[in-house]
Design a protein around this motif. Sequence first.
Motif, mmCIF file in Angstrom:
data_model
loop_
_atom_site.group_PDB
_atom_site.id
_atom_site.type_symbol
_atom_site.label_atom_id
_atom_site.label_comp_id
_atom_site.label_asym_id
_atom_site.label_seq_id
_atom_site.Cartn_x
_atom_site.Cartn_y
_atom_site.Cartn_z
ATOM 1 N N GLU A 1 -5.972 -14.926 0.044
ATOM 2 C CA GLU A 1 -6.240 -15.141 -1.382
ATOM 3 C C GLU A 1 -7.314 -16.203 -1.607
ATOM 4 O OE1 GLU A 1 -3.876 -16.700 -5.385
ATOM 5 O OE2 GLU A 1 -2.756 -15.706 -3.791
ATOM 6 N N ASP A 2 -7.301 -17.286 -0.795
ATOM 7 C CA ASP A 2 -8.277 -18.356 -1.009
ATOM 8 C C ASP A 2 -9.705 -17.901 -0.751
ATOM 9 O OD1 ASP A 2 -7.950 -18.053 1.669
ATOM 10 O OD2 ASP A 2 -7.849 -20.177 2.148
ATOM 11 N N TYR A 3 -9.882 -16.853 0.076
ATOM 12 C CA TYR A 3 -11.240 -16.334 0.300
ATOM 13 C C TYR A 3 -11.796 -15.719 -0.986
ATOM 14 C CZ TYR A 3 -15.106 -13.504 1.982
ATOM 15 O OH TYR A 3 -16.348 -12.943 2.145
ATOM 16 N N TYR A 4 -10.936 -14.965 -1.695
ATOM 17 C CA TYR A 4 -11.370 -14.339 -2.942
ATOM 18 C C TYR A 4 -11.657 -15.398 -4.016
ATOM 19 C CZ TYR A 4 -9.754 -9.894 -0.986
ATOM 20 O OH TYR A 4 -9.580 -8.779 -0.194
ATOM 21 N N THR A 5 -10.768 -16.381 -4.113
ATOM 22 C CA THR A 5 -10.908 -17.362 -5.199
ATOM 23 C C THR A 5 -12.001 -18.383 -4.925
ATOM 24 O OG1 THR A 5 -9.125 -18.676 -4.182
ATOM 25 C CG2 THR A 5 -8.499 -17.106 -5.904
ATOM 26 N N GLN A 6 -12.149 -18.837 -3.672
ATOM 27 C CA GLN A 6 -13.101 -19.896 -3.357
ATOM 28 C C GLN A 6 -14.484 -19.351 -3.012
ATOM 29 O OE1 GLN A 6 -11.431 -22.528 -0.401
ATOM 30 N NE2 GLN A 6 -9.452 -22.627 -1.432
ATOM 31 N N LEU A 38 -15.599 -15.900 -3.174
ATOM 32 C CA LEU A 38 -16.107 -14.855 -4.057
ATOM 33 C C LEU A 38 -15.957 -15.199 -5.532
ATOM 34 C CD1 LEU A 38 -14.800 -11.657 -2.199
ATOM 35 C CD2 LEU A 38 -16.977 -12.863 -1.934
ATOM 36 N N LYS A 39 -15.254 -16.304 -5.826
ATOM 37 C CA LYS A 39 -15.048 -16.767 -7.208
ATOM 38 C C LYS A 39 -14.324 -15.723 -8.065
ATOM 39 C CE LYS A 39 -17.407 -20.320 -5.929
ATOM 40 N NZ LYS A 39 -16.686 -21.555 -5.521
ATOM 41 N N ILE A 40 -13.377 -15.032 -7.473
ATOM 42 C CA ILE A 40 -12.552 -14.067 -8.193
ATOM 43 C C ILE A 40 -11.231 -14.745 -8.554
ATOM 44 C CG2 ILE A 40 -11.392 -11.820 -8.084
ATOM 45 C CD1 ILE A 40 -14.389 -11.564 -8.036
ATOM 46 N N PRO A 41 -10.864 -14.806 -9.834
ATOM 47 C CA PRO A 41 -9.567 -15.401 -10.209
ATOM 48 C C PRO A 41 -8.416 -14.672 -9.519
ATOM 49 C CG PRO A 41 -10.950 -15.067 -12.140
ATOM 50 C CD PRO A 41 -11.642 -14.378 -11.012
ATOM 51 N N SER A 42 -7.372 -15.397 -9.187
ATOM 52 C CA SER A 42 -6.264 -14.827 -8.420
ATOM 53 C C SER A 42 -5.636 -13.623 -9.096
ATOM 54 C CB SER A 42 -5.197 -15.903 -8.155
ATOM 55 O OG SER A 42 -4.721 -16.445 -9.380
ATOM 56 N N GLU A 43 -5.577 -13.650 -10.450
ATOM 57 C CA GLU A 43 -4.946 -12.534 -11.156
ATOM 58 C C GLU A 43 -5.804 -11.270 -11.142
ATOM 59 O OE1 GLU A 43 -6.860 -15.181 -14.377
ATOM 60 O OE2 GLU A 43 -5.820 -15.393 -12.455
ATOM 61 N N TYR A 44 -7.065 -11.379 -10.680
ATOM 62 C CA TYR A 44 -7.967 -10.221 -10.656
ATOM 63 C C TYR A 44 -8.209 -9.708 -9.233
ATOM 64 C CZ TYR A 44 -9.226 -10.945 -15.560
ATOM 65 O OH TYR A 44 -9.208 -11.052 -16.921
ATOM 66 N N ILE A 45 -7.544 -10.289 -8.229
ATOM 67 C CA ILE A 45 -7.815 -9.904 -6.835
ATOM 68 C C ILE A 45 -7.462 -8.439 -6.585
ATOM 69 C CG2 ILE A 45 -7.114 -10.273 -4.441
ATOM 70 C CD1 ILE A 45 -6.853 -13.239 -5.075
ATOM 71 N N LYS A 46 -6.270 -7.999 -7.028
ATOM 72 C CA LYS A 46 -5.872 -6.606 -6.822
ATOM 73 C C LYS A 46 -6.852 -5.661 -7.514
ATOM 74 C CE LYS A 46 -2.168 -7.149 -4.328
ATOM 75 N NZ LYS A 46 -2.137 -6.649 -2.925
ATOM 76 N N GLY A 47 -7.263 -6.030 -8.718
ATOM 77 C CA GLY A 47 -8.223 -5.205 -9.441
ATOM 78 C C GLY A 47 -9.558 -5.134 -8.725
ATOM 79 N N PHE A 48 -9.966 -6.249 -8.106
ATOM 80 C CA PHE A 48 -11.225 -6.268 -7.359
ATOM 81 C C PHE A 48 -11.134 -5.371 -6.128
ATOM 82 C CE2 PHE A 48 -13.819 -8.371 -3.991
ATOM 83 C CZ PHE A 48 -15.062 -8.042 -4.508
ATOM 84 N N GLN A 49 -9.986 -5.392 -5.442
ATOM 85 C CA GLN A 49 -9.814 -4.537 -4.268
ATOM 86 C C GLN A 49 -9.906 -3.062 -4.650
ATOM 87 O OE1 GLN A 49 -6.027 -5.927 -2.760
ATOM 88 N NE2 GLN A 49 -6.971 -7.472 -1.455
ATOM 89 N N ILE A 50 -9.334 -2.697 -5.783
ATOM 90 C CA ILE A 50 -9.432 -1.309 -6.262
ATOM 91 C C ILE A 50 -10.878 -0.994 -6.643
ATOM 92 C CG2 ILE A 50 -8.699 0.287 -8.086
ATOM 93 C CD1 ILE A 50 -6.024 -1.254 -8.154
ATOM 94 N N SER A 64 -6.421 -6.675 2.483
ATOM 95 C CA SER A 64 -5.459 -7.754 2.301
ATOM 96 C C SER A 64 -5.175 -8.476 3.611
ATOM 97 C CB SER A 64 -4.150 -7.201 1.707
ATOM 98 O OG SER A 64 -4.383 -6.597 0.449
ATOM 99 N N GLY A 65 -5.185 -7.727 4.715
ATOM 100 C CA GLY A 65 -4.930 -8.339 6.016
ATOM 101 C C GLY A 65 -6.098 -9.163 6.526
ATOM 102 N N TRP A 66 -7.312 -8.736 6.206
ATOM 103 C CA TRP A 66 -8.507 -9.444 6.676
ATOM 104 C C TRP A 66 -8.790 -10.714 5.884
ATOM 105 C CZ3 TRP A 66 -12.590 -4.962 7.536
ATOM 106 C CH2 TRP A 66 -12.286 -4.307 8.737
#
Length: 230
Positions: A174-179, A181-193, A169-171
């Motif tokens: 949110e925009d890195y995941y969405t733009q 990696l194309k991961i929707p914002s609501e799935y970011i926590k799930g992707f990290q797990i 999360s520190g590195w």
Amino acid sequence: MLFFLLQNCFSQSVLNGKIVSEASNIDGIIIINISNNKTSQSKKDGLFSIQAKPTDTLYFSGMQIIDSKIILKESDFLKDLCYIRLKSQINQLEEVVIEDYNKINSVSTGVLSKPAKKYTVAERRIREATTGGGIIPLNPIINAITGRTAKLKKELEVEKRERLQNRLSGWFQEDYYTQNLKIPSEYIKGFQIFVLDDDRIIASLKAKNKTMTTFLLSGLAEKYSKVIAP
């Protein structure tokens, strides 16, 4: 058939580039093509080659430069060399006087033979639960019977995963995941797990290797997108 052959050749083209920067040393800079997961490394004079095509995104990372992302254009492939200008990582400090008291510690004074290990809260609880004094230490026996030791070990594993997730999360914002990696914002926590089940990600996070972590996340993002596709 000729159309697909030409299209395939174009998609497999190689970009020849040269890094330009005020940094005195520009060799060993890592270049990652985020679009196809290909990697390269710059030589002493800043020259590099990497498999790429127009619209691909190149990520540059190194101790001597500020991490940067470049989106390639068709014109970049029409040149003998594509020049990439990167900002150098300059940390200029004012003159300071440092009093070195670090040499005076429990080891140098002879109190300890080696530095004492630092424990987290969960690690201290495990240590207390599995050690004890006397001829027959009772703590490990009682805690094993009651199941407290097993519970504390689970808490320790959770603590370790939380530390690694916090590092992610520190590195990466949110925009890195969405733009990227194309991961929707609501799935970011799930992707990290999801990525913390990958031994390579765990190793790179523990080693604090952000470049390798960035490279691995690109491949895992594709797998995760297939998981959440339904």
